[in-house]
Design a protein around this motif. Structure first.
Motif, PDB file in Angstrom:
ATOM      1  N   UNK A 149      -0.585  -8.440   0.122  1.00  0.00           N
ATOM      2  CA  UNK A 149      -0.092  -9.908   0.559  1.00  0.00           C
ATOM      3  C   UNK A 149      -0.863 -10.767  -0.353  1.00  0.00           C
ATOM      4  N   UNK A 150      -0.372 -11.647  -1.237  1.00  0.00           N
ATOM      5  CA  UNK A 150      -1.201 -12.425  -2.131  1.00  0.00           C
ATOM      6  C   UNK A 150      -1.264 -13.720  -1.605  1.00  0.00           C
ATOM      7  N   UNK A 151      -0.570 -14.147  -0.394  1.00  0.00           N
ATOM      8  CA  UNK A 151      -0.890 -15.376   0.331  1.00  0.00           C
ATOM      9  C   UNK A 151      -2.110 -15.222   1.235  1.00  0.00           C
ATOM     10  N   UNK A 152      -1.903 -14.096   1.944  1.00  0.00           N
ATOM     11  CA  UNK A 152      -2.723 -13.660   3.126  1.00  0.00           C
ATOM     12  C   UNK A 152      -4.046 -12.927   2.560  1.00  0.00           C
ATOM     13  N   UNK A 153      -4.092 -12.705   1.396  1.00  0.00           N
ATOM     14  CA  UNK A 153      -5.137 -12.009   0.818  1.00  0.00           C
ATOM     15  C   UNK A 153      -5.667 -10.731   1.444  1.00  0.00           C
ATOM     16  N   UNK A 154      -4.536  -9.945   1.659  1.00  0.00           N
ATOM     17  CA  UNK A 154      -4.914  -8.534   2.565  1.00  0.00           C
ATOM     18  C   UNK A 154      -4.156  -7.350   1.620  1.00  0.00           C
ATOM     19  N   UNK A 155      -4.827  -6.512   1.729  1.00  0.00           N
ATOM     20  CA  UNK A 155      -4.419  -5.101   0.909  1.00  0.00           C
ATOM     21  C   UNK A 155      -4.291  -4.166   2.095  1.00  0.00           C
ATOM     22  N   UNK A 156      -3.174  -3.321   1.927  1.00  0.00           N
ATOM     23  CA  UNK A 156      -2.988  -2.245   2.724  1.00  0.00           C
ATOM     24  C   UNK A 156      -2.589  -0.810   2.224  1.00  0.00           C
ATOM     25  N   UNK A 157      -3.124   0.224   2.370  1.00  0.00           N
ATOM     26  CA  UNK A 157      -2.732   1.511   1.853  1.00  0.00           C
ATOM     27  C   UNK A 157      -2.051   2.279   2.995  1.00  0.00           C
ATOM     28  N   UNK A 159      -0.046   1.324   5.133  1.00  0.00           N
ATOM     29  CA  UNK A 159       0.127   0.652   6.328  1.00  0.00           C
ATOM     30  C   UNK A 159      -1.205   0.418   6.844  1.00  0.00           C
ATOM     31  N   UNK A 160      -2.325   0.836   6.406  1.00  0.00           N
ATOM     32  CA  UNK A 160      -3.523   0.733   6.820  1.00  0.00           C
ATOM     33  C   UNK A 160      -4.233  -0.394   6.141  1.00  0.00           C
ATOM     34  N   UNK A 161      -4.966  -1.303   6.728  1.00  0.00           N
ATOM     35  CA  UNK A 161      -5.707  -2.252   5.994  1.00  0.00           C
ATOM     36  C   UNK A 161      -6.902  -1.804   5.403  1.00  0.00           C
ATOM     37  N   UNK A 162      -7.081  -2.501   4.222  1.00  0.00           N
ATOM     38  CA  UNK A 162      -8.191  -2.120   3.422  1.00  0.00           C
ATOM     39  C   UNK A 162      -9.175  -3.037   3.387  1.00  0.00           C
ATOM     40  N   UNK A 209     -14.471   1.571  -9.960  1.00  0.00           N
ATOM     41  CA  UNK A 209     -14.806   2.703  -9.215  1.00  0.00           C
ATOM     42  C   UNK A 209     -14.920   2.598  -7.766  1.00  0.00           C
ATOM     43  N   UNK A 210     -15.251   1.419  -7.258  1.00  0.00           N
ATOM     44  CA  UNK A 210     -15.418   1.368  -6.021  1.00  0.00           C
ATOM     45  C   UNK A 210     -13.923   0.803  -5.373  1.00  0.00           C
ATOM     46  N   UNK A 211     -13.087   0.165  -6.183  1.00  0.00           N
ATOM     47  CA  UNK A 211     -11.734   0.000  -5.962  1.00  0.00           C
ATOM     48  C   UNK A 211     -10.814   1.073  -5.719  1.00  0.00           C
ATOM     49  N   UNK A 212     -10.912   1.869  -6.750  1.00  0.00           N
ATOM     50  CA  UNK A 212     -10.270   3.299  -6.707  1.00  0.00           C
ATOM     51  C   UNK A 212     -10.589   3.981  -5.323  1.00  0.00           C
ATOM     52  N   UNK A 213     -11.728   3.975  -4.810  1.00  0.00           N
ATOM     53  CA  UNK A 213     -12.198   4.627  -3.486  1.00  0.00           C
ATOM     54  C   UNK A 213     -11.180   4.197  -2.621  1.00  0.00           C
ATOM     55  N   UNK A 214     -11.052   2.975  -2.609  1.00  0.00           N
ATOM     56  CA  UNK A 214     -10.467   2.424  -1.308  1.00  0.00           C
ATOM     57  C   UNK A 214      -8.836   2.343  -1.615  1.00  0.00           C
TER      58      UNK A 214
END
Length: 232
Positions: A149-157, A159-162, A209-214
């Motif tokens: 979500x580029x407006x809310x600045x939220x990422x999900x994998x 369906x689960x928030x990251x 590397x940290x981003x990949x883990x998430x």
């Protein structure tokens, strides 16, 4: 802006605090890791400036403690620029590092870059993903099981928030703006870390590397000799 400075060297701690206060920052300082942790828990800080070598609880340990509950920008200071200190600091969750002694203009520039990164407004993606549905009026980019979500600045994998630090989020948004395109490390240093010069690319590698883990190791591909790209 309120800065939490944790540094055991009295001369460095006082000189850094004087420089920051001269430029309008409010500084709370501690001389060891445990005292720094107490000040952090008291709250009210916008940025953590943290030495690696500290008595009681070292900087790496304090950084990890902070990252358990906070996305506050963290700038680590090290007397050594070798891989052990740098990698340890970045793996613990630091956003950037400087090697002591550091000139005041360099330190201030790095701090300002971190603070900008923590309060940035993302740009529109130059290449649209295959699926970009609007949710509650927000633009949501979809890459496999990853949604952003580029407006809310939220990422999900799936369906689960990251939970992402500001630096990790800005890095992901930079990839998402050009899915499938190879982004060179030096380009990412300038666009994500706001470096006006070619800095140490290890900060890019460790943050990827940290981003990949998430978000999943398969989501960001390494293109040897060039950089990284977000898999469509």
């Amino acid at each position: 802006m309120n800065v939490l400075l944790v540094e055991d060297d009295t001369v460095i701690r006082r000189s850094v605090a004087l420089v920051l206060e001269r430029y309008g920052y409010t500084v709370a300082s501690a001389e060891d890791g445990l005292a720094g942790l107490d000040l952090f828990r008291a709250g009210g800080h916008d940025l953590l400036l943290l030495d690696v070598m500290l008595p009681g609880l070292d900087g790496i340990g304090l950084c990890r403690k902070v990252r358990e509950t906070s996305l506050m920008p963290i700038l680590m200071m090290s007397a050594r620029g070798d891989s052990i200190d740098v990698v340890g600091a970045l793996e613990a969750g630091a956003d950037d590092y400087v090697v002591k002694p550091v000139e005041p203009p360099v330190l201030l520039a790095r701090m300002r870059a971190l603070l900008r990164r923590a309060s940035f407004t993302p740009t529109e993606p130059s290449v649209a993903p295959t699926s970009a549905p609007a949710v509650d009026g927000h633009q949501v980019l979809t890459f496999g099981n990853l949604t952003l979500d580029t407006d809310g600045l939220e990422a999900r994998v799936a369906g689960e928030p990251v939970v992402l630090t500001p630096t990790e989020l800005r890095l992901l948004l930079e990839f998402a703006a050009r899915p499938g395109a190879v982004l060179e490390r030096q380009t990412l240093l300038r666009t994500v870390w706001d470096y006006g010069w070619d800095g140490d690319s290890r900060v890019v590698d460790l943050c990827v590397q940290r981003l990949r883990k998430k978000i999943g190791a398969e989501r960001i591909e390494t293109v040897r000799g060039f950089g990284y790209k977000l898999v469509r």
